[in-house]
Design a protein around this motif. Sequence first.
Motif, short mmCIF file in Angstrom:
data_model
loop_
_atom_site.label_atom_id
_atom_site.label_comp_id
_atom_site.label_asym_id
_atom_site.label_seq_id
_atom_site.Cartn_x
_atom_site.Cartn_y
_atom_site.Cartn_z
N HIS A 78 -1.70 10.78 7.08
CA HIS A 78 -2.54 11.36 6.02
C HIS A 78 -3.88 11.80 6.61
O HIS A 78 -4.40 11.19 7.55
CB HIS A 78 -2.79 10.34 4.92
CG HIS A 78 -1.59 10.14 4.04
ND1 HIS A 78 -1.67 9.68 2.76
CD2 HIS A 78 -0.26 10.35 4.26
CE1 HIS A 78 -0.46 9.60 2.22
NE2 HIS A 78 0.41 9.99 3.12
N ASN A 99 4.08 3.39 2.32
CA ASN A 99 5.14 3.54 1.32
C ASN A 99 6.46 2.97 1.81
O ASN A 99 7.20 2.31 1.06
CB ASN A 99 5.31 5.01 0.95
CG ASN A 99 4.13 5.54 0.15
OD1 ASN A 99 3.47 4.79 -0.58
ND2 ASN A 99 3.83 6.82 0.30
N HIS A 140 -2.58 5.20 5.51
CA HIS A 140 -1.25 5.80 5.63
C HIS A 140 -1.13 6.54 6.96
O HIS A 140 -2.07 7.23 7.39
CB HIS A 140 -1.01 6.81 4.50
CG HIS A 140 -0.56 6.17 3.23
ND1 HIS A 140 0.71 5.66 3.07
CD2 HIS A 140 -1.20 5.98 2.05
CE1 HIS A 140 0.83 5.19 1.84
NE2 HIS A 140 -0.33 5.36 1.20
N THR A 159 -3.59 -0.92 -1.36
CA THR A 159 -2.85 -0.22 -2.41
C THR A 159 -2.13 0.98 -1.79
O THR A 159 -2.24 1.24 -0.59
CB THR A 159 -3.80 0.29 -3.51
OG1 THR A 159 -4.57 1.39 -3.00
CG2 THR A 159 -4.75 -0.82 -3.95
N HIS A 160 -1.43 1.75 -2.61
CA HIS A 160 -0.76 2.95 -2.13
C HIS A 160 -1.76 4.07 -1.83
O HIS A 160 -1.42 5.01 -1.12
CB HIS A 160 0.24 3.46 -3.18
CG HIS A 160 1.39 2.53 -3.41
ND1 HIS A 160 2.52 2.54 -2.63
CD2 HIS A 160 1.59 1.56 -4.33
CE1 HIS A 160 3.37 1.64 -3.07
NE2 HIS A 160 2.83 1.02 -4.10
N ASN A 161 -2.99 3.95 -2.36
CA ASN A 161 -3.99 5.00 -2.23
C ASN A 161 -5.04 4.58 -1.20
O ASN A 161 -5.85 3.69 -1.46
CB ASN A 161 -4.65 5.25 -3.59
CG ASN A 161 -5.55 6.46 -3.59
OD1 ASN A 161 -6.22 6.76 -2.62
ND2 ASN A 161 -5.57 7.17 -4.71
N GLU A 162 -5.02 5.24 -0.03
CA GLU A 162 -5.95 4.83 1.02
C GLU A 162 -7.40 5.14 0.68
O GLU A 162 -8.31 4.45 1.13
CB GLU A 162 -5.56 5.49 2.34
CG GLU A 162 -5.59 7.02 2.30
CD GLU A 162 -5.10 7.63 3.58
OE1 GLU A 162 -5.19 8.85 3.69
OE2 GLU A 162 -4.64 6.90 4.48
N VAL A 199 -8.68 4.77 -2.32
CA VAL A 199 -9.07 3.61 -3.13
C VAL A 199 -9.33 2.41 -2.24
O VAL A 199 -10.28 1.64 -2.46
CB VAL A 199 -7.99 3.30 -4.18
CG1 VAL A 199 -8.26 1.96 -4.87
CG2 VAL A 199 -7.90 4.41 -5.22
N ASN A 200 -8.51 2.23 -1.20
CA ASN A 200 -8.69 1.11 -0.27
C ASN A 200 -10.06 1.18 0.40
O ASN A 200 -10.75 0.17 0.53
CB ASN A 200 -7.59 1.12 0.78
CG ASN A 200 -6.21 0.89 0.19
OD1 ASN A 200 -6.08 0.36 -0.91
ND2 ASN A 200 -5.18 1.28 0.92
#
Length: 639
Positions: A504, A528, A501, A474-477, A479-480
């Motif tokens: 980050h 992204n 990302h 997902t876009h949220n590491e 959450v990954n």
Amino acid sequence: MASPSLANPSLTLGLSLVAGILAQLLARHLSVPGIVVLLAAGVLLGPEGLGLIQPASLGPALQTVVGFSVSVILFEGAMSLDVRKLRREARSIQRLVTLGAAVTAVGGTLAARVFMGWNWMLSALFGTLVMVTGPTVITPLLRRVRVTHRVATVLEAEGIFVDAVGAIIAVVALDMALHAEEGPWLLVSALGSRWGVGLAVGGVTGLLITVGLRKASWVPEDMTNVFALALVLGAFQVSNALAPESGVLAAIAAGLVVGNGGVPARREVLAFKEQLTLMLLGMLFILLAADMRLSQVTALGWRGLLTVLALMFLVRPVAVALSTAGSGLSRNEKAFIAWLGPRGIVAAAVASLFATRLGAQGVEEGQALRALVFLVIGVTVVVQGLSGGFVAGLLGVRRVVPRGYVFLGANALARQVAHALQARDEAVLLVDSSDATLTRAQQEGFRVLFGNGLEERTLLRAEPEGRQGFVGLTHNEGVNLLFAERVRALQRTARSYTALHRGHVGVSAETVRSTGGHLLFGTERDLNVWVARCEQGAVSRESWRLDAPQVEAILPPATGNLEEALVPLVLERDTGTVLFDESTVPVAGDRVDFLVAHGRRDEAHAWLSSHGWRPVTPDVPIPDTAPSLPGTAPSNGAS
């Protein structure tokens, strides 16, 4: 210095624990049911074998040890039951626990009367003892022999619920046999009081555990397991003190409430109880098998064996046929349920209680009754346990274990990786909470699952058992990474991948590796940018083969300009296909799918060609208007 006496209760318990675990380890390596090895080990180590384990040294404490252990085992079994699944199979379960149990009791009574020649009282006691099938045996067997969900639900629920029904009815039947002068009123009052007390104590205990675990300010996270364990053990003994043998029902009721109460720490508590169950189950079977005298079992002769065979091949099939009529179960599913009816710990424990109480009343056949129950346990466990897998395959009720990968995120980049896997016949399931993203994934031919991938119920719907890997993309590491941790708690043998990302500081590659996970794409990427490129159709998925590396560096550098030009997705070699991660090292002959940015294509091609890579398929740009190809139309990429 005097040699230690083997008739030592502490030594007996310690050796039983060790022997129980070692026997189950041996069973795993031999790929046989653990109960079979446990029974053999108990006999071997008991008084009639090597004499290392002396259950008699425990005296009355043996029943206390059995009681505490059974409460934990039944609580864990009931906690794992899903009420929603039970509702779907409610008809079959209810009738098996009521009508099926009654048929089994009557059939067992007649079998003992005909073949053993016992009087009606003793035969009826035997019939009530063999009513139970026992989750302590069925649940481990079903974890080894994976059958369809419907069959597994029916068998597990029957084993748990019929333990409560059977144990209480058996004890009440014994009371009636020993106090026949009190008449039928004893049956009504005893059954009512025991079931009422068990349900009340268990329900209240389950609510207390549920509320306590929901309130982090009440029960700290590091005390959740011991909090639940203490309340279950206490409830079992309190219930038994108020109404004998009602503790079984109390443990089951508490487990059902906690398991279906939406407890945040449910998975942690259940995992803890599963470990305890494994240890206690081994100890119990070792102790009870060692406590049994083989001479008493063999003294039953062919009459005892005929009684067991009648239960297996006549009584059980009739009980299942009557109970499942009109249930919607297929003929083969009914046949497998009829075949799998082994008896377990509760039957053995209650039989030992019967032998003690009957002996105190001067009934000499009490030991023979116990021996016959143990013969039933031994034969059904060995025969049905060893043949369960073969019979399930013969009847076609084995569950098709899902393979392939589960993705958290159905954005355009995730779909590109999924297409690379599907092109090599790898199954893929995309999980997302965005309707628009999942619709696009469905249009591209993917199986999808709507829901929050971090919730346990969603993960269970993804059928984690047997999956090769889980991918957080997902876009949220954060959450990954959390997704990888959640799925590892459910399926420890699966490989987990986390996309990070570039630049980050929230999650590092070291954090991913420390949790046992792997870094998707081999290193951090600007997720992204790549998601946007995929949405705009500004990428191509290309296959390249490594012929012979010309220089030492055969992979694109993890940093620098080239990192923005291409991304390795999957690697294919003769042994199979794997996702590309930090541990992937291509060798000559390997084929890798790269995602190449259109604006940097010449640069990427030049680097690959100069480092021993050769194109396998022509470069085909993906236009925005071609929905049948991966990454062809804009998507919000939400997860």
